[in-house]
Structures are given as structure tokens and as C-alpha cells.
Design an enzyme around this catalytic site. Structure first.
Site, PDB file in Angstrom:
ATOM      1  N   ASP A  23      35.995  32.768  46.294  1.00  0.00           N
ATOM      2  CA  ASP A  23      37.217  33.735  46.185  1.00  0.00           C
ATOM      3  C   ASP A  23      36.797  35.290  46.285  1.00  0.00           C
ATOM      4  O   ASP A  23      37.467  36.079  45.324  1.00  0.00           O
ATOM      5  CB  ASP A  23      37.682  33.516  44.881  1.00  0.00           C
ATOM      6  CG  ASP A  23      38.455  32.121  44.750  1.00  0.00           C
ATOM      7  OD1 ASP A  23      38.358  31.254  45.823  1.00  0.00           O
ATOM      8  OD2 ASP A  23      39.251  31.923  43.659  1.00  0.00           O
ATOM      9  N   HIS A  71      53.966  31.871  42.281  1.00  0.00           N
ATOM     10  CA  HIS A  71      53.032  30.771  41.891  1.00  0.00           C
ATOM     11  C   HIS A  71      53.149  30.911  40.209  1.00  0.00           C
ATOM     12  O   HIS A  71      53.449  31.779  39.626  1.00  0.00           O
ATOM     13  CB  HIS A  71      51.603  31.086  42.303  1.00  0.00           C
ATOM     14  CG  HIS A  71      50.757  30.217  41.792  1.00  0.00           C
ATOM     15  ND1 HIS A  71      49.709  30.279  40.907  1.00  0.00           N
ATOM     16  CD2 HIS A  71      50.540  28.713  42.556  1.00  0.00           C
ATOM     17  CE1 HIS A  71      48.899  29.133  40.888  1.00  0.00           C
ATOM     18  NE2 HIS A  71      49.547  28.290  41.687  1.00  0.00           N
ATOM     19  N   CYS A 148      37.023  30.359  38.518  1.00  0.00           N
ATOM     20  CA  CYS A 148      37.086  29.392  39.808  1.00  0.00           C
ATOM     21  C   CYS A 148      35.623  29.036  40.069  1.00  0.00           C
ATOM     22  O   CYS A 148      35.229  27.730  40.605  1.00  0.00           O
ATOM     23  CB  CYS A 148      37.629  30.164  40.948  1.00  0.00           C
ATOM     24  SG  CYS A 148      39.370  30.186  40.634  1.00  0.00           S
TER      25      CYS A 148
HETATM   26  C1  VGL Z   1      40.845  33.131  39.493  1.00  0.00           C
HETATM   27  C2  VGL Z   1      42.138  33.718  37.916  1.00  0.00           C
HETATM   28  C3  VGL Z   1      43.244  33.405  38.672  1.00  0.00           C
HETATM   29  C4  VGL Z   1      39.538  32.826  40.182  1.00  0.00           C
HETATM   30  C5  VGL Z   1      42.074  32.785  40.322  1.00  0.00           C
HETATM   31  O1  VGL Z   1      39.169  33.142  41.218  1.00  0.00           O
HETATM   32  O2  VGL Z   1      38.473  32.676  39.485  1.00  0.00           O
HETATM   33  N1  VGL Z   1      40.836  33.594  38.196  1.00  0.00           N
HETATM   34  N2  VGL Z   1      43.160  32.967  39.786  1.00  0.00           N
END
Ligand code: VGL
Ligand code: ZN
Length: 206
Positions: A23, A71, A148
Site C-alpha cells: 500500500d 466502502h 495492512c
Molecule cells: C490501511 C487503514 C485503512 C493500510 C488501509 O493500508 O494499512 N489502513 N485502509
């Protein structure tokens, strides 16, 4: 070459290793919708890792948070987070300074309106792709350590991979939860490593 001169605690990148970059998107970096402190700072180190894995001909995986506009994780829809990483938006793009080698496999996650998915394995083809490529050991970096990255590392362990968490290339939302995340990864059998204790060799790989 003897490994004695390097360290007593060497983590090897083997032929069956892959790198998972979690991410590294605009919205999670400074100036984004859900900035993770230190996100931009780790980019050079993440790039170092993608460069090394690419040079060794090893798979590089880049996951991305890829939410529909409605979402469930967004505050507006009852979730804990501000709207972030909406599919096709600028904020959902990989950070412009991130260097992803040719052939990088992009994994989109949390793509369904009614389902949260922190792990890059959750609802994706990642396990299938890694299995096809014979991967046994995954090196994990990116953001956020306490969400994540943690979920991805723990899922990888559950799926039977050897997991190396690259602590010099992760950033977390909060200090305490990030420390707990590292502890949990260790408790479940993962290993923590940083650039100076990793032994990279294309020849002595097993
Ligand atoms: C994430 C919060 C919401 C992440 C993704 O990538 O850690 N954290 N969506
Ligand atoms: Zn998200």
C-alpha cells in the site's frame, strides 16, 4: 564467501523469495487523505529493496488499497477511516517516488463495498500467484505496520510462508499498535530484519 564476516544473524534472500510492498499509495503518505507518519521517509529504502529483488529476478508484489467510493471502512458509511484510496482516484495511485520494477505484480484489495480487507491475501489471488512461482519466503514492507502490513504478514504465516518483516521499510499509524504488531508477527513465527542483516546473493541461493 563466509557469512561470519557479515553477522551472526543473517537473513537470506533465497531463490524462493518474493518481496511484498504493501500500500505505498499517495493517500497514505504526507499530504494524502490518511497519512501514515513516516510514509515518505521509507520510500528510498523500499526502492532499494525493489531494486535488489528485481536484479535477482525475484518477484516483486505491490498491493494497493482499492476501495469503491461507498466502502464500509469510510466514516460516511460507518467505518473508522476518512475516505481514502478510492478506485481510480489520484490518492489511490502509487506514490510517484516509488520505484516498481517492470513485471511488478499489482494486487488490488478491499475492492468490495461491504467488506474490509487489510491483508493483501484477503480476497485476492496473491497466494495462488506466489504458489505458482514457487515462493516459500516473503519479505514484507510498506504501510501501515499496524494494519495492512501486520495483516499481510500474519496471513502469510498462516498460509505457511516464511515471513521476514523489513522493519527499516515500514511505517505505522501509531507507535504502540505498531510495536504490538511487530511483537505479534514475532510470536507467530515471523522474523524482523533490516538491510544490514540481509544476505543477498544470487549464487548461493538454495
Ligand atoms: C490501511 C487503514 C485503512 C493500510 C488501509 O493500508 O494499512 N489502513 N485502509
Ligand atoms: Zn483502506
Amino acid at each position: 564467501m563466509s557469512t561470519e564476516s557479515i553477522s551472526n544473524y543473517v537473513v537470506g534472500v533465497t531463490k524462493r523469495s518474493a518481496l511484498i510492498v504493501v500500500d505505498m499509495q499517495r493517500d497514505f503518505c504526507e499530504g494524502g487523505a490518511l497519512p501514515v507518519p513516516g510514509c515518505s521517509k521509507i520510500i528510498p529504502r523500499v526502492n532499494e529493496y525493489t531494486g535488489i529483488f528485481s536484479k535477482l529476478g525475484l518477484p516483486v508484489i505491490a498491493s494497493r488499497d482499492w476501495h469503491p467510493p461507498n466502502h464500509i471502512s469510510f466514516k460516511e458509511f460507518g467505518g473508522p477511516w476518512p475516505t481514502h484510496c478510492v478506485q481510480g482516484s489520484k490518492g489511490a495511485e502509487f506514490h510517484p517516488d516509488l520505484k516498481l520494477p517492470e513485471g511488478t505484480v499489482v494486487i488490488s484489495k478491499a475492492t468490495q463495498p461491504d467488506k474490509e480487507a487489510y491483508s493483501a491475501f484477503d480476497g485476492t489471488e496473491l497466494h495462488y500467484i506466489l504458489t505458482l512461482r514457487g515462493v516459500k519466503r516473503v519479505f514484507v514492507c510498506g504501510v501501515a505496520t499496524d494494519y495492512c502490513v501486520k495483516a499481510t504478514a500474519l496471513d502469510a504465516l498462516k498460509l505457511g510462508y516464511e515471513v521476514v518483516l523489513l522493519v527499516d521499510a515500514v511505517a505505522g499509524v501509531a507507535k504502540k499498535t505498531s510495536e504490538n504488531a511487530l511483537r505479534e508477527v514475532l510470536r507467530e513465527g515471523g522474523v524482523l530484519a533490516s538491510r544490514n542483516i540481509i544476505y543477498f546473493s544470487s549464487e548461493e541461493n538454495k
